[in-house]
Design a protein around this motif. Structure first.
Motif, short mmCIF file in Angstrom:
data_model
loop_
_atom_site.label_atom_id
_atom_site.label_comp_id
_atom_site.label_asym_id
_atom_site.label_seq_id
_atom_site.Cartn_x
_atom_site.Cartn_y
_atom_site.Cartn_z
N ARG A 1 -6.08 -3.38 -0.13
CA ARG A 1 -7.01 -3.04 0.95
C ARG A 1 -7.80 -4.26 1.40
O ARG A 1 -8.06 -4.42 2.59
N SER B 1 -7.13 -1.72 -4.34
CA SER B 1 -8.27 -2.46 -3.80
C SER B 1 -7.89 -3.87 -3.39
O SER B 1 -8.38 -4.38 -2.37
N PHE C 1 0.83 -1.20 0.00
CA PHE C 1 0.00 0.00 0.00
C PHE C 1 0.87 1.25 0.00
O PHE C 1 0.52 2.26 -0.63
#
Length: 103
Positions: free
Chosen positions: A71, A68, A44
């Motif tokens: 996450r 995504s 990230f």
């Protein structure tokens, strides 16, 4: 960017989260939840660096898809870590407050 462009990015993000949250639950078992969470945080961080370099809509959408997936892994790993801690605390509290001493 136009609203249609942002709609594509949001749709790609939601679809990716919908697919990778269930998949990430199974990935945490063989590799370990803490390792998955640490890997998600490091990827990230790289995502934020790459995000600044994107100049076109396809790059923007691809970076959002990457974010995504990361996450999804981070959310599942964090929830499993919290659930493990809460489970340990509830077992500990029920053992300590039962009124009987362990033999």
């Amino acid at each position: 960017m136009f609203a249609v462009d942002l709609n594509l990015a949001v749709s790609a993000r939601m679809l990716t989260l919908g697919v990778f949250i269930p998949v990430s639950g199974g990935v945490g078992d063989p590799f370990g939840v803490c390792k998955i969470f640490a890997d998600a945080i490091s990827v990230f961080t790289l995502y934020w660096l790459v995000r600044c370099l994107g100049q076109s809509l396809p790059e923007f959408v691809l970076v959002r898809i990457l974010a995504s997936t990361v996450r999804a892994r981070a959310v599942v790993a964090a929830l499993r870590l919290i659930a493990d801690q809460v489970g340990r605390l509830s077992i500990f509290s029920s053992t300590c407050h039962s009124g009987s001493s362990p033999s």
